[in-house]
Motif scaffolding. Structure first.
Motif, short mmCIF file in Angstrom:
data_model
loop_
_atom_site.label_atom_id
_atom_site.label_comp_id
_atom_site.label_asym_id
_atom_site.label_seq_id
_atom_site.Cartn_x
_atom_site.Cartn_y
_atom_site.Cartn_z
N GLU A 199 3.98 -3.20 -10.76
CA GLU A 199 4.16 -4.43 -9.99
C GLU A 199 2.87 -5.23 -9.86
OE1 GLU A 199 6.00 -3.44 -6.26
OE2 GLU A 199 7.72 -2.48 -7.24
N ASN A 200 1.82 -4.76 -10.55
CA ASN A 200 0.51 -5.43 -10.54
C ASN A 200 -0.04 -5.59 -9.12
OD1 ASN A 200 -1.66 -6.43 -11.99
ND2 ASN A 200 -0.95 -8.54 -11.79
N LYS A 201 0.16 -4.54 -8.30
CA LYS A 201 -0.34 -4.54 -6.92
C LYS A 201 -1.57 -3.67 -6.83
CE LYS A 201 3.89 -5.32 -4.31
NZ LYS A 201 4.73 -4.78 -3.23
N ARG A 202 -2.42 -3.98 -5.87
CA ARG A 202 -3.64 -3.20 -5.66
C ARG A 202 -3.58 -2.34 -4.40
NH1 ARG A 202 -8.94 -6.22 -7.42
NH2 ARG A 202 -9.64 -4.37 -6.34
N GLU A 203 -2.57 -2.55 -3.56
CA GLU A 203 -2.47 -1.80 -2.31
C GLU A 203 -1.01 -1.51 -2.01
OE1 GLU A 203 -4.14 -2.03 2.27
OE2 GLU A 203 -4.59 -3.62 0.88
N SER A 204 -0.76 -0.31 -1.52
CA SER A 204 0.59 0.13 -1.22
C SER A 204 1.08 -0.42 0.11
CB SER A 204 0.62 1.67 -1.17
OG SER A 204 1.88 2.13 -0.74
N ASP A 205 2.39 -0.67 0.18
CA ASP A 205 3.01 -1.04 1.45
C ASP A 205 3.24 0.20 2.31
OD1 ASP A 205 3.21 -3.68 0.50
OD2 ASP A 205 5.15 -3.26 -0.41
N ILE A 206 3.23 1.36 1.69
CA ILE A 206 3.48 2.62 2.39
C ILE A 206 2.25 3.05 3.18
CG2 ILE A 206 4.00 5.07 2.09
CD1 ILE A 206 5.63 4.25 -0.40
N MET A 207 1.09 2.97 2.55
CA MET A 207 -0.16 3.32 3.24
C MET A 207 -1.25 2.37 2.76
SD MET A 207 -2.36 6.85 3.48
CE MET A 207 -1.48 7.57 4.84
N SER A 208 -1.78 1.60 3.69
CA SER A 208 -2.81 0.61 3.34
C SER A 208 -4.13 1.31 3.03
CB SER A 208 -3.01 -0.36 4.49
OG SER A 208 -3.61 0.30 5.59
N TYR A 209 -5.02 0.57 2.43
CA TYR A 209 -6.35 1.08 2.11
C TYR A 209 -7.07 1.52 3.40
CZ TYR A 209 -11.09 1.27 0.22
OH TYR A 209 -12.34 1.67 -0.14
N SER A 210 -6.97 0.72 4.45
CA SER A 210 -7.64 1.08 5.71
C SER A 210 -7.03 2.34 6.32
CB SER A 210 -7.61 -0.08 6.70
OG SER A 210 -6.29 -0.42 7.03
N GLN A 211 -5.72 2.52 6.21
CA GLN A 211 -5.08 3.74 6.71
C GLN A 211 -5.55 4.95 5.91
OE1 GLN A 211 -1.04 2.38 6.18
NE2 GLN A 211 -0.66 2.55 8.39
N SER A 212 -5.69 4.77 4.61
CA SER A 212 -6.15 5.85 3.75
C SER A 212 -7.57 6.27 4.11
CB SER A 212 -6.08 5.41 2.29
OG SER A 212 -6.47 6.45 1.43
N LEU A 213 -8.45 5.29 4.35
CA LEU A 213 -9.82 5.60 4.75
C LEU A 213 -9.86 6.33 6.09
CD1 LEU A 213 -11.78 2.37 3.73
CD2 LEU A 213 -11.79 4.61 2.60
N LEU A 214 -9.03 5.91 7.03
CA LEU A 214 -8.96 6.57 8.33
C LEU A 214 -8.50 8.01 8.18
CD1 LEU A 214 -9.15 6.50 11.41
CD2 LEU A 214 -6.81 5.58 11.44
N LEU A 215 -7.49 8.24 7.37
CA LEU A 215 -7.00 9.59 7.13
C LEU A 215 -8.09 10.46 6.50
CD1 LEU A 215 -4.76 11.71 7.10
CD2 LEU A 215 -4.03 10.77 4.91
N GLN A 216 -8.79 9.93 5.51
CA GLN A 216 -9.88 10.68 4.87
C GLN A 216 -10.96 11.04 5.88
OE1 GLN A 216 -11.26 8.32 1.60
NE2 GLN A 216 -9.37 8.56 0.45
N SER A 217 -11.29 10.11 6.75
CA SER A 217 -12.29 10.36 7.78
C SER A 217 -11.84 11.48 8.73
CB SER A 217 -12.56 9.07 8.56
OG SER A 217 -13.38 9.31 9.66
N GLN A 218 -10.59 11.43 9.13
CA GLN A 218 -10.06 12.46 10.02
C GLN A 218 -10.04 13.82 9.34
OE1 GLN A 218 -6.29 10.62 10.84
NE2 GLN A 218 -7.04 9.62 12.70
#
Length: 60
Positions: free
Chosen positions: A33-52
């Motif tokens: 779909e030529n997208k760079r970010e998921s609607d399921i989990m945003s880039y900022s949510q992913s970074l927060l999860l990694q930090s946790q």
């Protein structure tokens, strides 16, 4: 589940993969779909999860 060295309970869910299959499917969808970010989990949510997860890992 183990109690000391004794196996007391066993669970199998029948999965055929070792993990990350859902993530791989989502990446494939995003690429098609030529997208760079998921609607399921945003880039900022992913970074927060990694930090946790890093904070949890540091406890062990």
């Amino acid at each position: 589940m183990y109690e000391l060295d004794d196996l007391i309970e066993h669970f199998e869910d029948g999965r055929l993969s070792q993990g990350y299959s859902f993530e791989a499917q989502e990446v494939g969808r995003l690429l098609s779909e030529n997208k760079r970010e998921s609607d399921i989990m945003s880039y900022s949510q992913s970074l927060l999860l990694q930090s946790q997860m890093e904070r949890i890992k540091a406890l062990f």
